[in-house]
Design a protein around this motif. Sequence first.
Motif, PDB file in Angstrom:
ATOM      1  N   VAL B 282       0.842  -1.195   0.000  1.00  0.00           N
ATOM      2  CA  VAL B 282       0.000   0.000   0.000  1.00  0.00           C
ATOM      3  C   VAL B 282       0.876   1.244   0.000  1.00  0.00           C
ATOM      4  CG1 VAL B 282      -1.697   1.285   1.316  1.00  0.00           C
ATOM      5  CG2 VAL B 282      -1.947  -1.142   1.052  1.00  0.00           C
ATOM      6  N   ASN B 283       2.001   1.190   0.739  1.00  0.00           N
ATOM      7  CA  ASN B 283       2.913   2.330   0.719  1.00  0.00           C
ATOM      8  C   ASN B 283       3.448   2.582  -0.679  1.00  0.00           C
ATOM      9  OD1 ASN B 283       3.021   3.468   3.247  1.00  0.00           O
ATOM     10  ND2 ASN B 283       4.307   1.833   4.035  1.00  0.00           N
ATOM     11  N   MET B 284       3.738   1.500  -1.393  1.00  0.00           N
ATOM     12  CA  MET B 284       4.205   1.677  -2.767  1.00  0.00           C
ATOM     13  C   MET B 284       3.158   2.382  -3.604  1.00  0.00           C
ATOM     14  SD  MET B 284       6.008  -1.907  -3.449  1.00  0.00           S
ATOM     15  CE  MET B 284       5.748  -1.924  -5.185  1.00  0.00           C
ATOM     16  N   VAL B 285       1.907   1.941  -3.442  1.00  0.00           N
ATOM     17  CA  VAL B 285       0.833   2.567  -4.210  1.00  0.00           C
ATOM     18  C   VAL B 285       0.715   4.039  -3.823  1.00  0.00           C
ATOM     19  CG1 VAL B 285      -1.615   2.523  -4.696  1.00  0.00           C
ATOM     20  CG2 VAL B 285      -0.389   0.397  -4.426  1.00  0.00           C
ATOM     21  N   THR B 286       0.827   4.315  -2.512  1.00  0.00           N
ATOM     22  CA  THR B 286       0.674   5.697  -2.061  1.00  0.00           C
ATOM     23  C   THR B 286       1.748   6.598  -2.656  1.00  0.00           C
ATOM     24  OG1 THR B 286      -0.100   4.779   0.018  1.00  0.00           O
ATOM     25  CG2 THR B 286       0.369   7.113  -0.031  1.00  0.00           C
ATOM     26  N   VAL B 287       3.014   6.171  -2.562  1.00  0.00           N
ATOM     27  CA  VAL B 287       4.057   7.054  -3.080  1.00  0.00           C
ATOM     28  C   VAL B 287       3.954   7.174  -4.601  1.00  0.00           C
ATOM     29  CG1 VAL B 287       5.671   6.821  -1.191  1.00  0.00           C
ATOM     30  CG2 VAL B 287       5.758   5.209  -3.061  1.00  0.00           C
ATOM     31  N   SER B 288       3.527   6.103  -5.263  1.00  0.00           N
ATOM     32  CA  SER B 288       3.346   6.220  -6.711  1.00  0.00           C
ATOM     33  C   SER B 288       2.242   7.219  -7.021  1.00  0.00           C
ATOM     34  CB  SER B 288       2.984   4.868  -7.309  1.00  0.00           C
ATOM     35  OG  SER B 288       3.975   3.935  -7.019  1.00  0.00           O
ATOM     36  N   ALA B 289       1.151   7.143  -6.254  1.00  0.00           N
ATOM     37  CA  ALA B 289       0.055   8.091  -6.469  1.00  0.00           C
ATOM     38  C   ALA B 289       0.524   9.501  -6.173  1.00  0.00           C
ATOM     39  CB  ALA B 289      -1.125   7.720  -5.582  1.00  0.00           C
ATOM     40  N   MET B 290       1.376   9.655  -5.156  1.00  0.00           N
ATOM     41  CA  MET B 290       1.891  10.993  -4.849  1.00  0.00           C
ATOM     42  C   MET B 290       2.757  11.498  -5.994  1.00  0.00           C
ATOM     43  SD  MET B 290       0.811  12.543  -2.468  1.00  0.00           S
ATOM     44  CE  MET B 290       1.845  13.940  -2.139  1.00  0.00           C
ATOM     45  N   ALA B 291       3.600  10.626  -6.531  1.00  0.00           N
ATOM     46  CA  ALA B 291       4.451  11.044  -7.647  1.00  0.00           C
ATOM     47  C   ALA B 291       3.582  11.477  -8.819  1.00  0.00           C
ATOM     48  CB  ALA B 291       5.378   9.915  -8.054  1.00  0.00           C
ATOM     49  N   THR B 292       2.502  10.711  -9.068  1.00  0.00           N
ATOM     50  CA  THR B 292       1.583  11.084 -10.138  1.00  0.00           C
ATOM     51  C   THR B 292       0.980  12.449  -9.867  1.00  0.00           C
ATOM     52  OG1 THR B 292       1.066   8.761 -10.353  1.00  0.00           O
ATOM     53  CG2 THR B 292      -0.415  10.290 -11.405  1.00  0.00           C
ATOM     54  N   THR B 293       0.533  12.647  -8.619  1.00  0.00           N
ATOM     55  CA  THR B 293      -0.121  13.906  -8.278  1.00  0.00           C
ATOM     56  C   THR B 293       0.834  15.081  -8.402  1.00  0.00           C
ATOM     57  OG1 THR B 293      -1.429  12.663  -6.705  1.00  0.00           O
ATOM     58  CG2 THR B 293      -1.443  15.034  -6.471  1.00  0.00           C
ATOM     59  N   LEU B 294       2.045  14.894  -7.893  1.00  0.00           N
ATOM     60  CA  LEU B 294       2.960  16.024  -7.808  1.00  0.00           C
ATOM     61  C   LEU B 294       3.585  16.356  -9.161  1.00  0.00           C
ATOM     62  CD1 LEU B 294       4.855  15.276  -4.499  1.00  0.00           C
ATOM     63  CD2 LEU B 294       3.082  16.941  -4.884  1.00  0.00           C
ATOM     64  N   PHE B 295       3.897  15.346  -9.943  1.00  0.00           N
ATOM     65  CA  PHE B 295       4.718  15.621 -11.121  1.00  0.00           C
ATOM     66  C   PHE B 295       4.051  15.258 -12.445  1.00  0.00           C
ATOM     67  CE2 PHE B 295       7.730  15.146  -7.672  1.00  0.00           C
ATOM     68  CZ  PHE B 295       8.439  16.313  -7.804  1.00  0.00           C
ATOM     69  N   LEU B 296       3.113  14.331 -12.435  1.00  0.00           N
ATOM     70  CA  LEU B 296       2.523  13.916 -13.709  1.00  0.00           C
ATOM     71  C   LEU B 296       1.093  14.432 -13.880  1.00  0.00           C
ATOM     72  CD1 LEU B 296       3.781  10.322 -14.442  1.00  0.00           C
ATOM     73  CD2 LEU B 296       4.782  12.515 -14.958  1.00  0.00           C
ATOM     74  N   GLY B 297       0.778  15.492 -13.176  1.00  0.00           N
ATOM     75  CA  GLY B 297      -0.514  16.117 -13.413  1.00  0.00           C
ATOM     76  C   GLY B 297      -1.698  15.329 -12.915  1.00  0.00           C
ATOM     77  N   GLY B 298      -1.530  14.479 -11.937  1.00  0.00           N
ATOM     78  CA  GLY B 298      -2.648  13.737 -11.363  1.00  0.00           C
ATOM     79  C   GLY B 298      -3.433  13.004 -12.429  1.00  0.00           C
ATOM     80  N   GLY B 299      -4.721  13.242 -12.486  1.00  0.00           N
ATOM     81  CA  GLY B 299      -5.555  12.539 -13.446  1.00  0.00           C
ATOM     82  C   GLY B 299      -5.669  13.247 -14.791  1.00  0.00           C
ATOM     83  N   ARG B 300      -4.802  14.202 -15.050  1.00  0.00           N
ATOM     84  CA  ARG B 300      -4.941  14.973 -16.295  1.00  0.00           C
ATOM     85  C   ARG B 300      -4.377  14.180 -17.472  1.00  0.00           C
ATOM     86  NH1 ARG B 300      -6.684  19.605 -16.597  1.00  0.00           N
ATOM     87  NH2 ARG B 300      -7.463  20.500 -14.670  1.00  0.00           N
ATOM     88  N   TRP B 301      -5.178  14.144 -18.542  1.00  0.00           N
ATOM     89  CA  TRP B 301      -4.679  13.512 -19.763  1.00  0.00           C
ATOM     90  C   TRP B 301      -3.762  14.475 -20.481  1.00  0.00           C
ATOM     91  CZ3 TRP B 301      -5.759   8.531 -21.284  1.00  0.00           C
ATOM     92  CH2 TRP B 301      -6.754   7.876 -20.560  1.00  0.00           C
ATOM     93  N   PRO B 302      -2.724  13.983 -21.135  1.00  0.00           N
ATOM     94  CA  PRO B 302      -1.832  14.874 -21.869  1.00  0.00           C
ATOM     95  C   PRO B 302      -2.488  15.415 -23.140  1.00  0.00           C
ATOM     96  CG  PRO B 302      -1.140  12.601 -22.129  1.00  0.00           C
ATOM     97  CD  PRO B 302      -2.249  12.600 -21.134  1.00  0.00           C
TER      98      PRO B 302
END
Lengths: 293, 461
Positions: B282-302
């Motif tokens: 779960v920690n892995m999922v959390t930090v991956s989700a954080m990385a997505t949120t912080l740097f890959l625009g969360g749920g935003r499509w490119p």
Amino acid sequence: MSTVAVLAQAGGVEALTSTGEAIAFWIFGPVALASALGMVFARHAVHCALLLALTMFSLAILYVIQQAPFLGFTQIIVYTGAVMMLFLFVLMLVGKDSRDSVVEVLRGQRVAALVLGLGMAGLLVAALARSLTSVQPAPGAGLGPNNLGGLGRLIFTVYLGPFELTSALLITAALGAMVLAHAQSSTHEKRTQRQTVIARLRGEHARISPLPGPGVYATANSVAVPALLPDGSIAPESLSEIIESVAVDVPDTSTPDAHSLTGRSSPDRSIDAGEPNDVSTPDGSHSGTEKES
Amino acid sequence: MNVFAHAAGARFPTGPLPAQQPVDPVSGLTRTQQLLADDPIWLVLLKVVVLFGIGVVLTLFMINWERKVVGRMQHRPGPNRTGPNGWLQSLADGLKLAFKEEIIPVLADKKVYFIAPVISTVPAFVAFSVIPFGGEVSIFGEPTVLQLVDLPVGVLVVLACSSIGVYGIVLGGWSSGSPYPLLAALRSAAQVISYEIALGLSIVAVVLYTGSMSTADIVERQAGGWYFWLLLPSFIVFVISMVGETNRAPFDLPEAESELVGGFHTEYSSLKFALFFLAEYVNMVTVSAMATTLFLGGGRWPWPLSSFNDSGWLMFVAFLVKTLLFLFVFIWLRGTLPRMRYDQFMRLGWKVLVPLSLVWIVAVFGIRTYVNTGGDNYTLLLLLIGFLVLVVLGVAFLLPDRKVAEAEIEPASDYPVPPLDLKVPSSPPKRRRAVGTSGSAGAPRETAGAIAGDTRKEGEE
């Protein structure tokens, strides 16, 4: 100090207490108090540290409920997460069975501690009482939970001086700790691996190779089982000084015969097997005390 | 140029505080916060249950996926028996684990031993609550956001949860009353504290650009471009330290099998072990989700798919895809890299990642201050940066190299080369086998040898 006061009061403008806030307070307030008392009375050092962490955690939740989420989570990260973790780190290294000594080592220590503690408490209560009645919340911190930007602005403009002084103090303390811990003069220099090898070969150590591990060539791998030499006798250096060695069963050297399946008569194996069931060296003295130092 | 134009967007010190979403003047809440505050209690409960479900399901999926991918990387199929294509293997393992015997070591500190896995698991799930999984949606006619809470300090919540979670590991290792878990606990404590500093510093640049610590605001702000492009050094530091923070390979020193048996959970069994396992994934999922949120625009499509951003559910899909991307990187690393040594690992954290982050933050600060105080001469700015880089490079080249003492070769020894007149001794003559030449029992032995020889020949053909 003033920054903390600002942080604590940033959200506390509304004097009203909602039901949820009251419920949370009556849960976490007693928990904080109980674990603080437990910290004082627990005998085991690690339990004390854990209870202190619980106190800090409860206080952090109370901050969050008081609409100071930044202060609350900073408290969790810094105090519960880092500071208490370092405490735990040290306590765990000290050992599991280290308990408080109830014997008073320094004469008059308890009386002095009591007097000083009461004095400190008096000072704190006085300062706190003053801050509860007369100090106004810092202006410009903003209302509601979204006051983070306002807080940052206050810290880095109005209260920049105290903030920088605090950080200078902390950095000085950290550097001091590093200097003290890493005090390595040329006399305390560590030997390199090569220097150690050379020292060993020149006879500065008691023996060239490390001591034989317990249980080498033995029938068990327990520390208490002495190592056997290839001829079946006991290696005296393998006996532990602090553990009472058990008697070993030296395998019967006449069996098994590796050639039994071939049908040939087994070769003569009458090697002197020493005194296998006696934990002592052949010359009779107890071997555990015989180690050279 | 675009980078600096982006930076100029928020004029921090002059105007009012930059709020990325318009703030309601009455309540002082953003749109997301208002929507979340309006959630009825059943919706909150539903979200909690779904979040828990996502955590558990992703864990089960990750274990299987990891085993399959690592298997592929090693030219073997991985689990393929239980369920369709083996995808139910981890579920079966989990159920089995729950029914196994629970062993508590004699020397264990019972209470702490009992509570450690719980301390490890709960924060892992709590950190999920601030992750903005998607955009605005309508659930059973109730408009809301795919997020449980939107705290103004959302990023700090994740850091706080990870610093609480490490208590579980440390206490579990200590309370087992066994040396290997204790060593693992000490390693873990030092590791997580060190890498949390690097992690926190890499977040600072993101917070600087957003002007808010709320995760929803951070995603909102990346509508114009992901921070991945703008803050690449921060991203790199974040990704490295998130692997360190979750104790995963190549930084899995607290559970280094070859050194510490099973690491901190050596003495754990049954459901408690399962909880540690769950917490790790779960920690892995959390930090991956954080990385997505912080740097890959969360749920935003490119860009080519930007129109998908109108639907909150499609944003959820994008979020999942990006998170899985990071999770794959976790697996990839595990399948590729050998474990680091402990001192190398600490050196990387303290002497590379932390100074790098600090320098980068100062640079970001400088650029932003210049732009926000009205500077718009980007050519001058770029020239200045180039000049600075040149100066640093020049100094680096001009500084004499540290003299490395050459390894001394003692005259008497030929180390490290063999002597020039070395004569390789000819190999000794083969010993003739005398087995089976005498006695009746020699016959079966001969036969066995013959059979073995035959099989070998067959194998060679």
